[in-house]
Design an enzyme around this catalytic site. Structure first.
Site, mmCIF file in Angstrom:
data_model
loop_
_atom_site.group_PDB
_atom_site.id
_atom_site.type_symbol
_atom_site.label_atom_id
_atom_site.label_comp_id
_atom_site.label_asym_id
_atom_site.label_seq_id
_atom_site.Cartn_x
_atom_site.Cartn_y
_atom_site.Cartn_z
ATOM 1 N N CYS A 220 25.181 25.371 7.075
ATOM 2 C CA CYS A 220 24.124 24.999 8.103
ATOM 3 C C CYS A 220 23.281 26.351 8.392
ATOM 4 O O CYS A 220 23.731 27.349 8.667
ATOM 5 C CB CYS A 220 24.918 24.061 9.084
ATOM 6 S SG CYS A 220 25.761 25.151 10.455
ATOM 7 N N ALA A 241 23.711 30.481 1.671
ATOM 8 C CA ALA A 241 23.855 30.639 3.135
ATOM 9 C C ALA A 241 23.047 30.197 4.057
ATOM 10 O O ALA A 241 22.295 29.561 3.695
ATOM 11 C CB ALA A 241 23.975 32.393 3.070
ATOM 12 N N HIS A 242 23.205 30.498 5.169
ATOM 13 C CA HIS A 242 22.650 29.705 6.546
ATOM 14 C C HIS A 242 21.203 30.180 6.279
ATOM 15 O O HIS A 242 20.603 31.444 6.074
ATOM 16 C CB HIS A 242 23.107 30.209 7.733
ATOM 17 C CG HIS A 242 23.111 31.624 7.976
ATOM 18 N ND1 HIS A 242 22.379 32.141 8.975
ATOM 19 C CD2 HIS A 242 24.119 32.438 7.760
ATOM 20 C CE1 HIS A 242 22.718 33.454 9.131
ATOM 21 N NE2 HIS A 242 23.733 33.587 8.240
ATOM 22 N N ASN A 243 20.024 29.179 6.415
ATOM 23 C CA ASN A 243 18.822 29.316 6.759
ATOM 24 C C ASN A 243 17.962 29.856 5.424
ATOM 25 O O ASN A 243 16.758 30.043 5.442
ATOM 26 C CB ASN A 243 18.512 30.304 7.627
ATOM 27 C CG ASN A 243 18.659 29.817 9.300
ATOM 28 O OD1 ASN A 243 19.616 30.138 9.848
ATOM 29 N ND2 ASN A 243 17.829 29.178 9.811
#
Length: 340
Positions: A220, A241-243
């Site tokens: 997330c 991974a995130h973003n």
């Protein structure tokens, strides 16, 4: 299920040569097929099998010129591989359609809704305030956290876990063991050398027609969303991974890792075991060779790179050619030194 060759040809908008009333009831590789089987020929390497196969019918190219007589009925199409893929899609859809209803025990939380003609396998769990579309298939031990949204015709295979607030579009496939929405790897270094966790309060968004392979994880966002755009296909054992944002119709092979906040363009091809650092941008239609390490932004559309660190594909091949000759070059250099 049993069909005539003509019925298959009509589905694929193809043309039959031979017995159009021959019956087929299974799919098989051309070198292994027996009577009653349907196969296809796309790779010229396998053409010799066309003249010896036991298949009742074979999908072939419209332009294929026969070198010998063929006993099987032929279904001529413009693209045999795509046509066979279409056939497999229909076959799989028919198998999935047979899965309906609810196996017990299964749980659905308060204020959650699910559309018609759905399937919920045993021990599946749906949290509160979820919105699930029609023709959705949730296989055993699927977990959906609170506030999850899933579009129509999506299939989620056994043991997949979707954390709260995850959004999945229509016509998606999520394979066994996938985790969507787990915490991004965010830790702030402290003066004493320890690390303090940075809360990850965003979510994961999958647009329509996305496929996620087994045991892939997509984190997330710290804030906002980690986004997988329409039509993208991701293999098994990939870490996103995130973003991260991945564009439309990009394909990513197994064991690739993409670090936080990287932005991948549309129609990119990323081979296996590629590593991409965070906070960079990959232009549309970029191709990245296997085991490459990408450490900087790629700005030009259509770039092909390979290596670790990755650089231009053709230059990389030339460099490898020189690298293989290094022992010989070293001996020549030492001989020259001795002459002096």
């Amino acid at each position: 299920m049993e069909f005539t060759v003509q019925q298959i040809a009509d589905l694929l908008q193809g043309r039959v040569e031979g017995d159009n009333l021959a019956k087929v009831s299974t799919l098989a590789k051309i070198e292994e097929a027996q009577s009653g089987a349907l196969s296809f020929l796309a790779n010229p390497k396998y053409e010799p099998y066309l003249y010896s196969t036991g298949a009742s019918a074979v999908i072939v190219s419209e332009s294929l010129e026969l070198k010998k007589p063929v006993s099987a009925a032929l279904i001529r199409v413009s693209d045999p591989y795509s046509s066979f893929s279409t056939l497999l899609h229909h076959y799989q859809a028919a198998l999935l359609a047979s899965k309906t209803g609810v196996e017990e025990p299964a749980f659905i939380g308060s204020n959650s809704t699910i559309g018609e003609n759905h399937y919920r396998g045993a021990f599946s769990y749906i949290g509160n305030n979820c919105k699930i579309g029609e023709n959705v298939r949730l296989f055993p031990q699927v977990y959906l956290g609170d506030n999850v949204t899933i579009g129509d015709n999506t299939t989620i295979f056994a043991g997949a876990k979707l954390y709260p607030n995850t959004v999945v579009g229509s016509n998606c496939t999520i394979h066994a063991g996938v985790v969507l929405g787990s915490d991004g790897f965010g830790f702030a270094p402290q003066p004493d050398g320890s690390y303090k966790m940075v809360p990850q309060i965003g979510n994961v968004v999958l647009e329509d027609d996305v496929s996620i392979g087994a045991n892939t994880t997509i984190d997330c966002a710290t804030m906002g969303s980690t986004i997988i755009r329409k039509g993208t296909k991701i293999d098994n054992l990939v870490q996103i991974a995130h973003n991260v944002e991945i564009g439309q119709h990009t394909v990513i092979a197994a064991q690739t890792g993409i670090s936080g906040s990287a932005k991948i363009g549309n129609q990119c091809v990323i081979a296996g075991q590629v590593g991409i650092v965070g906070h960079i941008t990959i232009a549309d239609k970029t191709t990245i060779g296997a085991q490459s390490g990408v450490g900087k932004t790629i700005k030009k559309s259509g770039t092909i790179i390979q290596g670790s660190p990755a650089f231009d594909y053709k230059q990389n091949l030339r460099a490898l050619a020189v690298f293989r000759k290094l022992p010989e070059l070293q001996r020549e250099l030492e001989a020259l030194r001795e002459e002096k």
